[in-house]
Design an enzyme around this catalytic site. Sequence first.
Site, short mmCIF file in Angstrom:
data_model
loop_
_atom_site.label_atom_id
_atom_site.label_comp_id
_atom_site.label_asym_id
_atom_site.label_seq_id
_atom_site.Cartn_x
_atom_site.Cartn_y
_atom_site.Cartn_z
N CYS A 100 0.30 49.28 102.67
CA CYS A 100 1.66 49.12 102.16
C CYS A 100 1.61 49.08 100.63
O CYS A 100 0.76 48.38 100.07
CB CYS A 100 2.25 47.82 102.70
SG CYS A 100 3.93 47.51 102.15
N HIS A 112 10.56 46.96 106.82
CA HIS A 112 10.90 46.48 105.48
C HIS A 112 12.39 46.11 105.36
O HIS A 112 12.73 45.12 104.72
CB HIS A 112 10.58 47.54 104.41
CG HIS A 112 9.15 47.53 103.97
ND1 HIS A 112 8.56 46.44 103.40
CD2 HIS A 112 8.20 48.49 104.01
CE1 HIS A 112 7.28 46.73 103.10
NE2 HIS A 112 7.04 47.97 103.47
N HIS A 155 7.20 51.26 110.25
CA HIS A 155 6.73 50.46 109.10
C HIS A 155 7.85 50.29 108.06
O HIS A 155 8.12 49.18 107.60
CB HIS A 155 5.49 51.12 108.48
CG HIS A 155 4.96 50.40 107.28
ND1 HIS A 155 3.76 49.73 107.27
CD2 HIS A 155 5.48 50.25 106.03
CE1 HIS A 155 3.57 49.18 106.08
NE2 HIS A 155 4.59 49.49 105.30
N GLU A 156 8.51 51.40 107.72
CA GLU A 156 9.59 51.32 106.71
C GLU A 156 10.79 50.55 107.25
O GLU A 156 11.44 49.79 106.54
CB GLU A 156 10.02 52.72 106.26
CG GLU A 156 8.92 53.53 105.58
CD GLU A 156 8.20 52.77 104.48
OE1 GLU A 156 8.84 51.97 103.76
OE2 GLU A 156 6.98 52.95 104.36
#
Length: 196
Positions: free
Chosen positions: A105, A151, A147-148
């Site tokens: 990351c 966020h 993953h994004e």
Amino acid sequence: MILPIVAYGDPVLRKKAGDVAKDYPKLSELIENMWATMYNASGVGLAAPQIGLPIRLFVIDATPFADDEELSPEEQNKLKGFKKVFINAKIEDETGEDWAFNEGCLSIPDIREDINRKDTIKITYTDDKFKTHTEVYDGLLARVIQHEYDHIEGVLFTDKLSSLKKRLLKNRLDKISKGKINVDYKMRFPNLKKGR
Ligand SMILES: [Zn+2]
């Protein structure tokens, strides 16, 4: 314009991000800056909280993954040229087997860990013209999106590690938040000591 990437420990990375309004000021300029910031840091994805904005916006260019020679030509083609803006995304469904992939990351430099996630996702989002799309992704593309997406939900990949792994990483994560790290792109550290 290249923006500083917010480092581990900043509260903005822990907020559940809010929706982006259609009249969000200078949205196209913001997206351009996010692309520039992501490419400058050699990333494949960047979410708005990582540049300090708690809004539901992330960008992905999975092209670098297409160079992986272990992938089938079909998978390589799917990754090549996959460049998309995701606004107000919502993962509707996650299905399939868990599989592990070594994730990193831009907000957590130099730490990479194997993370388990489900193989397939169904996601609804709007593009930068606010046109709505519902799409299904699997494999590496699903992985980058998950993953994004995490966020904008205030979740980091390190949250998914075992408590033992988390304890082992604690010192390194503390160092990152204090800026005690060598990184070749611009960052903003939450616990940077003044006068160093
Ligand atoms: Zn990340």
